[in-house]
Write a protein that holds these residues in place. Structure first.
Motif: not given
Length: 293
Positions: A94, A92, A75-80, A123, A7, A72-73
């Motif tokens: 995708t 969401k 990681m965001r998708v996994t969290t969602d 998304d 990041k 990082l994307e």
């Protein structure tokens, strides 16, 4: 290599200055610089060229920049996805889709799905088939709508109905009528605009009919081909559904009937990844009734 370091690295790359990046991250400059140095030491390469005014990416830095964005994307998708499993059918979805399907087949399915699952958000990524496959491979999207061919060993899929290829031109190339059909060899003296994905099959058919086509432009995107056709620069040979990109435009469209050239789309997903509940339900909308039972 930590996600925090990635990041920090991306922020510095975007700002072009350590000072501005530190301000954006709400930290002081020394710990930011230290984390970047540690990242370079761990990887064993120089990622940034530094001077008093700005920093620029090295060749290795450009590679990490692309991968860091994907990581990082992901990681965001996994969290969602984890939250989605815990909370049920919401979250969401995708999806990546080729441009023509984004304007034709997808909206009606999204509308129907939204009525059934109003808590689901979307998304949506658009691009050509190759870029959609890259997003699927990286795990940034769960589902893709692409055109054949693709690697059947990597992806499961549901094939959608075949669609014909059409010739699209600015009037009056085909006369005033906007309907009807045209033979491929009737276009032998015309400048052609074709998608790179269909180049080989179109060339093969032209050669079978005894002529070498005048190809003015090949493109990875259908949109510029239609724009060029609308300007009268040539005749675009494109899938029928792509004509919906320019609804209401003054274009003549003729189906190519001799030979009949078709193309096939598919909804695909990665074989090695379990679909989220939301994605699994969306896929079911594309199955034939006998496949659902």
């Amino acid at each position: 290599m930590e996600f925090r370091q990635l990041k920090y690295f991306l922020t510095v790359a975007e700002e072009g200055q350590i000072t501005k990046a530190a301000e954006r991250l709400h930290i002081t400059q020394p710990p930011l610089s230290q984390q970047l140095i540690l990242l370079e030491r761990e990887l064993g390469v120089k990622l940034l060229e530094r001077n008093r005014k700005q920093v620029t990416l090295t060749e290795a830095g450009h590679v990490l920049h692309k991968r860091a964005e994907q990581m990082l994307e992901l990681m965001r998708v996994t969290t969602d996805e984890i939250r989605e499993v815990a909370e049920g059918v919401n979250g969401k979805l995708t999806i990546g889709t080729i441009t023509s399907s984004g304007r034709s087949i997808l909206p009606e399915h999204i509308q129907e799905f939204h009525k059934l699952y109003p808590k689901v958000s979307f998304d949506l990524r658009q691009g050509e088939t190759h870029s959609i496959l890259e997003l699927l491979q990286a795990g940034i999207i769960e589902l893709g709508i692409v055109r054949f061919p693709f690697d059947f060993t990597l992806y499961d899929f549901i094939a959608l109905p075949e669609e014909p290829m059409v010739a699209v031109a600015k009037p009056p190339v085909f006369g005033e009528s906007r309907g009807g059909s045209v033979r491929l060899d009737e276009l032998r003296s015309e400048a052609l605009l074709i998608h790179r994905r269909h180049e080989n099959i179109i060339l093969e058919y032209c050669h079978q009919m005894g002529f070498e086509p005048d190809i003015l432009c090949t493109s990875d995107d259908i949109t510029p081909l239609l724009i060029w056709a609308r300007l009268g620069l040539g005749i675009a040979i494109v899938p029928q559904s792509s004509v919906h990109i320019f609804v209401g435009s003054a274009l003549c469209v003729r189906q190519i009937t001799s030979p009949l050239i078709t193309t096939t789309r598919a909804v695909i997903w990665h074989k090695k990844r379990v679909l989220s509940p939301v994605a699994a339900r969306f896929v079911e909308m594309f199955r034939e009734p006998d496949e659902k039972t």
